[in-house]
Design a protein around this motif. Structure first.
Motif, mmCIF file in Angstrom:
data_model
loop_
_atom_site.group_PDB
_atom_site.id
_atom_site.type_symbol
_atom_site.label_atom_id
_atom_site.label_comp_id
_atom_site.label_asym_id
_atom_site.label_seq_id
_atom_site.Cartn_x
_atom_site.Cartn_y
_atom_site.Cartn_z
ATOM 1 N N TYR A 174 6.292 9.901 -14.880
ATOM 2 C CA TYR A 174 7.381 9.630 -13.931
ATOM 3 C C TYR A 174 7.261 10.626 -12.787
ATOM 4 C CZ TYR A 174 12.199 9.252 -12.142
ATOM 5 O OH TYR A 174 13.309 9.088 -11.342
ATOM 6 N N TRP A 175 6.912 10.133 -11.598
ATOM 7 C CA TRP A 175 6.749 11.018 -10.457
ATOM 8 C C TRP A 175 7.026 10.236 -9.179
ATOM 9 C CZ3 TRP A 175 2.559 11.017 -6.724
ATOM 10 C CH2 TRP A 175 1.627 9.993 -6.904
ATOM 11 N N THR A 176 7.202 10.970 -8.085
ATOM 12 C CA THR A 176 7.501 10.358 -6.805
ATOM 13 C C THR A 176 6.387 10.647 -5.815
ATOM 14 O OG1 THR A 176 9.907 10.370 -7.019
ATOM 15 C CG2 THR A 176 9.035 10.446 -4.791
ATOM 16 N N LEU A 177 5.875 9.577 -5.229
ATOM 17 C CA LEU A 177 4.931 9.699 -4.124
ATOM 18 C C LEU A 177 5.698 9.549 -2.816
ATOM 19 C CD1 LEU A 177 2.119 9.756 -2.779
ATOM 20 C CD2 LEU A 177 2.039 7.257 -3.101
ATOM 21 N N SER A 178 5.576 10.553 -1.965
ATOM 22 C CA SER A 178 6.126 10.494 -0.609
ATOM 23 C C SER A 178 4.960 10.459 0.365
ATOM 24 C CB SER A 178 7.005 11.722 -0.340
ATOM 25 O OG SER A 178 7.413 11.772 1.021
ATOM 26 N N THR A 179 5.038 9.600 1.352
ATOM 27 C CA THR A 179 3.967 9.544 2.341
ATOM 28 C C THR A 179 4.526 9.188 3.703
ATOM 29 O OG1 THR A 179 1.707 8.768 2.734
ATOM 30 C CG2 THR A 179 3.319 7.113 2.066
ATOM 31 N N ASP A 180 3.664 9.304 4.721
ATOM 32 C CA ASP A 180 4.039 9.000 6.103
ATOM 33 C C ASP A 180 3.061 7.981 6.673
ATOM 34 O OD1 ASP A 180 5.609 11.196 5.545
ATOM 35 O OD2 ASP A 180 4.763 12.482 7.107
ATOM 36 N N PHE A 181 3.581 7.107 7.528
ATOM 37 C CA PHE A 181 2.752 6.196 8.307
ATOM 38 C C PHE A 181 3.134 6.314 9.779
ATOM 39 C CE2 PHE A 181 2.272 4.093 4.214
ATOM 40 C CZ PHE A 181 0.971 3.601 4.243
ATOM 41 N N ILE A 182 2.148 6.422 10.637
ATOM 42 C CA ILE A 182 2.368 6.299 12.078
ATOM 43 C C ILE A 182 1.973 4.879 12.468
ATOM 44 C CG2 ILE A 182 1.665 7.069 14.370
ATOM 45 C CD1 ILE A 182 1.050 9.806 13.169
ATOM 46 N N VAL A 183 2.889 4.120 13.029
ATOM 47 C CA VAL A 183 2.570 2.764 13.485
ATOM 48 C C VAL A 183 2.444 2.774 14.999
ATOM 49 C CG1 VAL A 183 3.678 1.623 11.531
ATOM 50 C CG2 VAL A 183 5.015 2.122 13.560
ATOM 51 N N GLY A 184 1.538 1.933 15.501
ATOM 52 C CA GLY A 184 1.371 1.826 16.941
ATOM 53 C C GLY A 184 0.525 2.917 17.560
ATOM 54 N N PHE A 185 -0.367 3.544 16.770
ATOM 55 C CA PHE A 185 -1.313 4.483 17.371
ATOM 56 C C PHE A 185 -2.118 3.722 18.422
ATOM 57 C CE2 PHE A 185 -5.217 7.067 17.490
ATOM 58 C CZ PHE A 185 -4.666 8.331 17.636
ATOM 59 N N PRO A 186 -2.512 4.386 19.524
ATOM 60 C CA PRO A 186 -3.141 3.660 20.642
ATOM 61 C C PRO A 186 -4.301 2.747 20.268
ATOM 62 C CG PRO A 186 -2.606 5.878 21.342
ATOM 63 C CD PRO A 186 -2.276 5.802 19.875
ATOM 64 N N THR A 187 -5.107 3.122 19.272
ATOM 65 C CA THR A 187 -6.269 2.292 18.916
ATOM 66 C C THR A 187 -6.003 1.365 17.742
ATOM 67 O OG1 THR A 187 -7.160 4.008 17.440
ATOM 68 C CG2 THR A 187 -7.841 4.095 19.757
ATOM 69 N N GLU A 188 -4.759 1.275 17.273
ATOM 70 C CA GLU A 188 -4.443 0.450 16.109
ATOM 71 C C GLU A 188 -4.433 -1.030 16.481
ATOM 72 O OE1 GLU A 188 -1.116 1.075 12.809
ATOM 73 O OE2 GLU A 188 -0.331 -0.013 14.559
ATOM 74 N N THR A 189 -5.286 -1.804 15.835
ATOM 75 C CA THR A 189 -5.325 -3.253 16.043
ATOM 76 C C THR A 189 -4.417 -3.949 15.036
ATOM 77 O OG1 THR A 189 -7.153 -3.578 14.494
ATOM 78 C CG2 THR A 189 -7.727 -3.047 16.790
ATOM 79 N N GLU A 190 -4.297 -5.258 15.175
ATOM 80 C CA GLU A 190 -3.517 -6.029 14.202
ATOM 81 C C GLU A 190 -4.117 -5.899 12.809
ATOM 82 O OE1 GLU A 190 -0.751 -7.597 14.122
ATOM 83 O OE2 GLU A 190 -0.180 -7.605 16.231
ATOM 84 N N GLU A 191 -5.452 -5.896 12.730
ATOM 85 C CA GLU A 191 -6.114 -5.754 11.441
ATOM 86 C C GLU A 191 -5.858 -4.367 10.852
ATOM 87 O OE1 GLU A 191 -8.178 -6.178 7.999
ATOM 88 O OE2 GLU A 191 -7.465 -7.729 9.376
ATOM 89 N N ASP A 192 -5.888 -3.325 11.701
ATOM 90 C CA ASP A 192 -5.582 -1.978 11.215
ATOM 91 C C ASP A 192 -4.173 -1.922 10.649
ATOM 92 O OD1 ASP A 192 -8.066 -0.949 12.064
ATOM 93 O OD2 ASP A 192 -7.294 -0.586 14.087
ATOM 94 N N HIS A 193 -3.231 -2.521 11.375
ATOM 95 C CA HIS A 193 -1.842 -2.533 10.898
ATOM 96 C C HIS A 193 -1.740 -3.283 9.571
ATOM 97 C CE1 HIS A 193 2.495 -2.808 10.835
ATOM 98 N NE2 HIS A 193 2.438 -4.123 10.835
#
Length: 417
Positions: A276-295
């Motif tokens: 029993y544990w918790t994973l915390s993470t971060d996502f940056i959306v809309g980075f300048p080079t992020e394509t639809e496939e990357d998203h």
């Protein structure tokens, strides 16, 4: 570091939440400015007591949206009626109070201010174990202020932790720009040793939460680290691993020191050792080079690992960084991707808290909440709210068993048993 403007509406509890938000922002190196026009981000802490108030909140949100670069809406109306802001076309992030400070950081490393001196805030002891960072992320301005990592000896940090516990700390928060690289500047990976010694050499009934650790630093010590977690009940079974993207192409453009495979290997190591544990993470959306496939790859990774705590941040440019020179995506694209991931976040996090209903958890009371409630944390650092705390005689620092009775997306409610 960001310039912020915060407006608070409603009751004393809301003002208290705003003070906690501001305290966290200042600890991270951000600073207030006069008025939304001069701010990188405006924060609106809302009230929803009557219909007239709701209309005023919507009107002011529209004004703030036009006056500032980025808008975050939190507070009672945001949490109870967030859809009304969306229906009015307000371009803003709708967040719980607890998620606001991390959203403002834009995925950057935390910067707790000058020095590495510990701080006692109620029963929470904040212990920066090192200063600086080994990363060179293309979007992060914090590195300009903190420089390369500088790690005090393990013994020195253990003594600081001991002093905090003796001063009344019941929860030690181990912080730094990147806790995973503690000791690397001296040629040794010392984080597992530090956590082990804090848990074994300091007397008292307390808990320890490990702060943000980039996957690139944790990967090489993941097996040794998870064994320390498994040995010590003092350690919350919680780890904050900011992946930032599910696309290796974007991670390369961000100059992150990991790829998706390394992140997954860390998660798998913790999954195989801790029940029993918790994973915390971060996502940056809309980075300048992020394509639809990357998203789409980020969304797929999110669904695969199903983190229980997530910070979703729309990319915004920081002056002087390499990413600021890149041609950015349009605001509409970033808004749509942020909305999609935020909806997935609500689904996944709510599922995690719903699964706890009917279970009994050992929790520690950490801070007073809204009204006569108490914010508590269980062994995996999941937040459980206990109502009528004064009537029950519950104070910060108390340990108690609670049965989880219900949930509200990002936290649960519990009854003492």
């Amino acid at each position: 570091m960001a310039r912020y403007h915060i407006e608070t509406y409603g009751c004393t509890s809301n003002r208290g939440e705003s003070r906690q938000i501001e305290s966290a922002l200042r600890d991270a190196g951000h600073y207030p400015v006069d008025g939304p026009e001069a701010a990188d981000v405006a924060i609106m802490n809302t009230c929803t007591v009557v219909e007239k108030t709701e209309r005023n909140m919507l009107r002011r949100a529209k004004e703030l949206e036009s006056e500032t670069a980025d808008l975050i809406i939190t507070g009672c109306m945001a949490l109870a009626q967030g859809e009304e802001f969306r229906e009015e076309g307000v371009d803003a992030q709708i967040l719980h109070w607890d998620d606001v400070p991390t959203a403002v950081t834009n995925g950057e490393c935390p910067n707790p201010g000058p020095g590495t001196e510990p701080v006692l805030d109620g029963v929470v002891g904040i212990l920066p174990i090192a200063r600086g960072c080994l990363s060179n992320c293309s979007y992060c301005i914090t590195k300009f202020a903190t420089g390369r990592v500088d790690s005090p000896p393990v013994e020195e940090n253990v003594e600081k932790a001991r002093a905090l516990v003796h001063a009344g700390a019941k929860e030690l928060r181990i912080t730094g720009q990147d806790t995973g690289v503690y000791g690397w500047d001296t040629g040794d990976r010392k984080l597992p040793e530090l956590l082990d010694r804090i848990c074994t050499e300091i007397d008292g009934d307390f808990r320890v939460r490990l702060g943000m650790a980039n996957p690139g630093g944790i990967h090489g010590i993941r097996e040794e680290l998870v064994e320390v977690f498994a040995r010590h009940d003092e350690l919350y079974n919680f780890i904050h691993l900011p992946v930032q993207s599910g696309s290796d192409t974007v991670l390369e453009d961000m100059r992150r020191q990991h790829r998706v495979e390394k992140f997954l290997e860390i998660v798998e190591t913790f999954d195989s050792t801790l029940e029993y544990w918790t994973l915390s993470t971060d996502f940056i959306v809309g980075f300048p080079t992020e394509t639809e496939e990357d998203h789409a790859q980020s969304m797929a990774l999110f669904r695969e690992v199903r983190p229980e705590k997530v910070n979703v941040t729309r990319f915004s440019k920081r002056p002087g960084t390499d990413a600021a020179e890149m041609k950015g995506l349009g605001g509409t694209v970033k808004k749509e991707r942020s909305k999609a991931m935020s909806e997935l976040k609500r689904e996944v996090v709510a599922e995690a808290y719903e699964s706890m209903i009917g279970e009994t958890r050992r929790v520690m009371a950490v801070r007073e909440g809204t009204g006569d409630s108490m914010k508590c944390r269980d062994e995996a650092y999941r937040q459980i709210i206990v109502r009528d705390a004064d009537e029950r005689g519950i104070e910060p620092g108390d340990f108690l068993d609670v049965e989880v009775t219900s949930h509200q997306t990002v936290y649960a409610f519990g009854e003492p048993v």
